[in-house]
Design an enzyme around this catalytic site. Structure first.
Site, short mmCIF file in Angstrom:
data_model
loop_
_atom_site.label_atom_id
_atom_site.label_comp_id
_atom_site.label_asym_id
_atom_site.label_seq_id
_atom_site.Cartn_x
_atom_site.Cartn_y
_atom_site.Cartn_z
N SER A 112 -8.29 11.39 -0.71
CA SER A 112 -6.91 10.91 -0.80
C SER A 112 -6.70 9.81 -1.81
CB SER A 112 -6.48 10.36 0.56
OG SER A 112 -6.56 11.32 1.57
N VAL A 123 2.86 7.00 0.41
CA VAL A 123 2.61 8.42 0.19
C VAL A 123 1.11 8.60 -0.07
CG1 VAL A 123 3.18 10.44 -1.22
CG2 VAL A 123 4.92 8.68 -0.82
N GLU A 124 0.52 9.51 0.65
CA GLU A 124 -0.89 9.86 0.49
C GLU A 124 -0.93 11.30 -0.02
OE1 GLU A 124 -4.87 10.44 3.35
OE2 GLU A 124 -2.99 9.71 4.21
N VAL A 125 -1.62 11.53 -1.12
CA VAL A 125 -1.80 12.90 -1.64
C VAL A 125 -3.29 13.19 -1.60
CG1 VAL A 125 -1.56 14.40 -3.65
CG2 VAL A 125 0.31 12.86 -3.02
#
Length: 129
Positions: A112, A123-125
């Site tokens: 992440s 926001v975590e991608v």
């Protein structure tokens, strides 16, 4: 009702935002989401089979009166290698708060990276590992 209560899936998430147009521009530019106007003044962001509804903080319904901009925290999955995504964030001028780092996702380990949207939502991608 008989039997055990079980949820099947998540339908949508709602983000309370200060500026709907700025939020739409950010999520289009940085995350490639599609904006749709559901009815006059009511917008949502779409990606895959998922939806983020946008709630304008200035016109929040009474049921959501205590929801405030910047209180969101969610994780999105991408197939783009996380290193390429980090480079994309850098090109877009988005400050990375943390990562890449390994975490535990809903179905297993993920890699992440974290950043904020214009309202400060976290926001975590991630890539599934």
């Amino acid at each position: 009702m008989s039997g055990k209560v079980r949820m099947r899936s998540l339908d949508h998430v709602v983000l309370c935002v200060t500026d709907v147009a700025a939020t739409i521009a950010f999520y289009r530019r940085v995350l490639g989401m599609e904006a749709r106007q559901e009815r006059p003044g009511k917008w949502s962001l779409h990606f895959g089979s998922n939806k983020i509804s946008l709630q304008d903080a200035g016109t929040s319904p009474s049921i959501a009166a205590v929801t405030v901009p910047g209180s969101g925290n969610f994780c999105l999955l991408t197939d783009m290698p996380i290193g390429e995504f980090v480079a994309h964030l850098e090109r877009e001028g988005v400050m990375i708060l943390e990562g890449p780092a390994q975490r535990h996702g809903a179905v297993g380990p993920i890699l992440s990276v974290y950043f904020n949207d214009p309202d400060g939502n976290l926001v975590e991608v991630s890539n599934q590992l």
